[in-house]
Write a protein that holds these residues in place. Structure first.
Motif, short mmCIF file in Angstrom:
data_model
loop_
_atom_site.label_atom_id
_atom_site.label_comp_id
_atom_site.label_asym_id
_atom_site.label_seq_id
_atom_site.Cartn_x
_atom_site.Cartn_y
_atom_site.Cartn_z
N ASP A 33 1.13 -1.32 0.17
CA ASP A 33 0.07 -0.11 -0.02
C ASP A 33 0.82 1.16 -0.04
OD1 ASP A 33 0.68 0.32 2.80
OD2 ASP A 33 -0.92 -1.03 3.13
N ASP A 34 0.16 2.37 -0.05
CA ASP A 34 0.81 3.71 -0.22
C ASP A 34 0.04 4.64 0.51
OD1 ASP A 34 1.64 6.34 -1.19
OD2 ASP A 34 2.31 5.56 -3.02
N ALA A 35 0.85 5.23 1.78
CA ALA A 35 -0.05 6.23 2.59
C ALA A 35 -0.41 7.35 1.90
CB ALA A 35 1.06 6.17 3.72
N THR A 36 0.44 7.73 0.84
CA THR A 36 0.03 9.08 0.54
C THR A 36 -1.18 8.79 -0.50
OG1 THR A 36 2.44 9.88 0.54
CG2 THR A 36 0.88 11.02 -1.31
N LEU A 37 -1.16 7.89 -1.25
CA LEU A 37 -2.23 7.38 -2.19
C LEU A 37 -3.64 7.06 -1.32
CD1 LEU A 37 -2.63 6.44 -5.22
CD2 LEU A 37 -2.19 4.10 -4.53
N ALA A 38 -3.16 6.64 -0.14
CA ALA A 38 -4.25 6.18 0.45
C ALA A 38 -5.22 4.91 -0.11
CB ALA A 38 -5.41 7.25 1.12
N SER A 39 -4.31 3.90 -0.60
CA SER A 39 -4.90 2.80 -1.22
C SER A 39 -3.84 1.69 -1.42
CB SER A 39 -5.41 3.37 -2.78
OG SER A 39 -6.09 2.13 -3.25
N GLY A 40 -4.14 0.52 -1.75
CA GLY A 40 -3.38 -0.70 -1.85
C GLY A 40 -3.84 -1.89 -2.39
N VAL A 41 -3.17 -3.00 -2.12
CA VAL A 41 -3.68 -4.11 -2.97
C VAL A 41 -3.31 -5.18 -1.69
CG1 VAL A 41 -2.91 -5.74 -4.79
CG2 VAL A 41 -2.88 -3.43 -5.06
N THR A 42 -4.15 -6.25 -1.89
CA THR A 42 -3.99 -7.56 -1.06
C THR A 42 -3.89 -8.51 -2.07
OG1 THR A 42 -4.88 -6.49 0.78
CG2 THR A 42 -4.77 -9.09 0.81
N GLY A 77 -7.72 -1.46 -4.07
CA GLY A 77 -8.36 -0.13 -4.12
C GLY A 77 -8.61 0.41 -5.45
N GLY A 78 -8.92 1.52 -5.74
CA GLY A 78 -8.58 2.22 -6.81
C GLY A 78 -9.58 2.06 -7.93
N SER A 79 -10.74 1.52 -7.50
CA SER A 79 -12.11 1.07 -8.72
C SER A 79 -11.47 0.58 -9.74
CB SER A 79 -12.69 2.47 -8.83
OG SER A 79 -13.82 2.38 -9.59
N ALA A 80 -11.82 0.91 -10.88
CA ALA A 80 -11.46 0.23 -12.26
C ALA A 80 -9.90 0.42 -12.24
CB ALA A 80 -12.10 0.60 -13.31
N PHE A 81 -9.52 1.39 -11.82
CA PHE A 81 -7.79 1.39 -12.22
C PHE A 81 -7.05 0.19 -11.24
CE2 PHE A 81 -9.28 5.75 -12.15
CZ PHE A 81 -8.68 6.14 -13.53
N GLY A 82 -7.76 -0.30 -10.43
CA GLY A 82 -7.06 -1.20 -9.37
C GLY A 82 -7.18 -2.46 -10.24
N ILE A 83 -7.93 -2.89 -11.25
CA ILE A 83 -8.05 -4.18 -11.65
C ILE A 83 -6.71 -4.59 -12.34
CG2 ILE A 83 -9.11 -5.41 -13.90
CD1 ILE A 83 -11.48 -3.71 -13.35
N GLU A 84 -5.69 -3.67 -12.68
CA GLU A 84 -4.59 -3.80 -12.91
C GLU A 84 -3.56 -4.47 -11.99
OE1 GLU A 84 -2.44 -0.49 -14.28
OE2 GLU A 84 -3.51 -0.48 -16.14
N ALA A 85 -4.00 -4.62 -10.58
CA ALA A 85 -3.46 -5.17 -9.57
C ALA A 85 -3.09 -6.66 -9.92
CB ALA A 85 -4.05 -5.14 -8.31
N GLY A 86 -4.11 -7.34 -10.76
CA GLY A 86 -3.82 -8.76 -11.00
C GLY A 86 -2.84 -9.15 -11.82
N ALA A 116 -5.44 -3.72 0.52
CA ALA A 116 -6.62 -3.32 -0.28
C ALA A 116 -7.69 -2.53 0.64
CB ALA A 116 -7.38 -4.62 -0.86
N GLY A 117 -7.31 -2.52 1.99
CA GLY A 117 -8.07 -2.05 2.96
C GLY A 117 -7.68 -0.70 3.49
N LEU A 118 -6.59 -0.21 3.14
CA LEU A 118 -5.97 1.03 3.52
C LEU A 118 -6.85 2.15 3.34
CD1 LEU A 118 -3.40 2.61 4.64
CD2 LEU A 118 -2.71 3.08 2.42
#
Length: 332
Positions: free
Chosen positions: A17-26, A69-78, A146-148
């Motif tokens: 995760d990224d504290a500045t972004l306030a989002s992340g991945v699990t 997180g990230g809505s549709a942008f976050g699909i790239e996490a996969g 992902a819960g950040l």
């Protein structure tokens, strides 16, 4: 038992995760590919490779799951999780080609105060790779991965987990990213809707209120009248060491969705994208009727507990007007 998803042998979990972004991945990784299916109940889901998980389709097993997180942008996490697996030769073999199978799902955290001005490309693919690389038997709960950036209608939320066993010793565990449009607590008090299923004071041991008032049953929505269809979603992964077919795994996911209704009020709304993945590592045979029914019952309870823990363990974001955490309000 650590009361975590990784109580199922052969399962590892990692966060990035990224504290500045306030989002992340699990990332949820399986040491050996697991039979997996899913159930979608929310009105605004965002998923990756969801059609592949339909029982009528060919691929039975997956290598990992990506929650972001990230809505549709976050699909790239996969894609990041997939890249990490590909470097290690993991995946579905088609002659000399090997394709890691990594379904996933996302939640909307774009308006939580974090800096989402990331430039041309969103950071979620790199976060997915880092989450896969960090996967281990122990992992943090609360405002991580992902819960950040996750929230509910009235409190900061995050990532929770819980585990249990059936009377015959079949294990089942859940991980939940709680970003619901509704509330996980009752009214304005400290009580969790999932209180009847709590084990060992894992989310404060407050029980239920002495009585219910009409105000407690009033609908509370994230964003109030400004709520939109894309601002929410609770994601859950349920894993068991039972032997299941793909269609049985889907039935397990369907029954496990009941845990959402036990923990979130309201739930499965047009404003949510609620998704449950159910995976089976295939160590213990079960009866396909009574055994699967009991497994689903325990899984639903475990999902409810994981959701409550996701709120109980959360910490507030360090931004103006950020929602308070449960412990900030009630743990003193």
């Amino acid at each position: 038992m650590k009361n975590l998803l990784t109580d199922i042998p052969g399962v590892r979990v990692g966060h990035a995760d990224d504290a500045t972004l306030a989002s992340g991945v699990t990332a949820v990784l399986f040491d050996s590919p697991a039979v997996t299916a899913m159930d979608v109940r929310g009105g605004g889901p965002g998923t990756r490779d969801s059609t592949l998980l339909d029982p009528v389709n060919t691929v039975e097993r997956v290598d990992a799951l990506a929650l972001s997180g990230g809505s549709a942008f976050g699909i790239e996490a996969g894609g990041g999780v997939q890249a990490w697996l590909a470097e290690r030769g993991r995946g579905f073999a088609i002659r000399e080609a090997v394709v890691p199978i990594v379904p996933g799902a996302v939640c909307f955290d774009l308006l939580n105060g974090g800096n989402k001005q990331w430039g041309r490309f969103a950071p979620y693919r790199d976060l997915g790779y880092a989450a896969a690389a960090a996967a281990a038997g122990d992992f943090a709960l609360g405002s991580v991965g992902a819960g950040l950036g996750a929230t509910t209608a009235n409190l900061k939320a995050g990532l929770g987990s819980a585990s249990a066993a059936t009377a015959d010793g079949v294990l089942v565990a859940a991980l939940a990213v709680v970003n619901a449009v509704g509330s996980v607590t009752i009214g304005d008090g400290p009580w969790f809707w999932a209180a009847p299923f709590e084990s060992g004071g894992e989310y404060g041991g407050r029980g239920l209120p002495p009585s219910f008032t009409p105000d407690m049953l009033t609908m509370r929505l994230k964003g109030g009248p400004a709520a939109t269809a894309s601002e929410n979603t609770t994601l859950a992964v349920v894993v068991t060491d039972a032997v299941l077919t793909k269609s049985q795994a889907q039935r397990l996911a369907i029954i496990a969705q009941t845990g959402f209704a036990r923990a979130i009020y309201p739930v499965h709304a047009p404003l949510d994208g609620d998704v449950v993945f159910a995976a089976a590592t295939g160590a213990k045979p079960i009866d396909p009727f009574i055994g699967l029914t009991e497994l689903g019952m325990v899984a639903a309870n475990t999902v409810a507990r994981a959701i409550a823990r996701g709120v109980y363990e959360a910490t507030a974001l360090p931004f103006p007007d950020a929602l308070p955490a449960w412990k900030d309000r009630f743990a003193r």
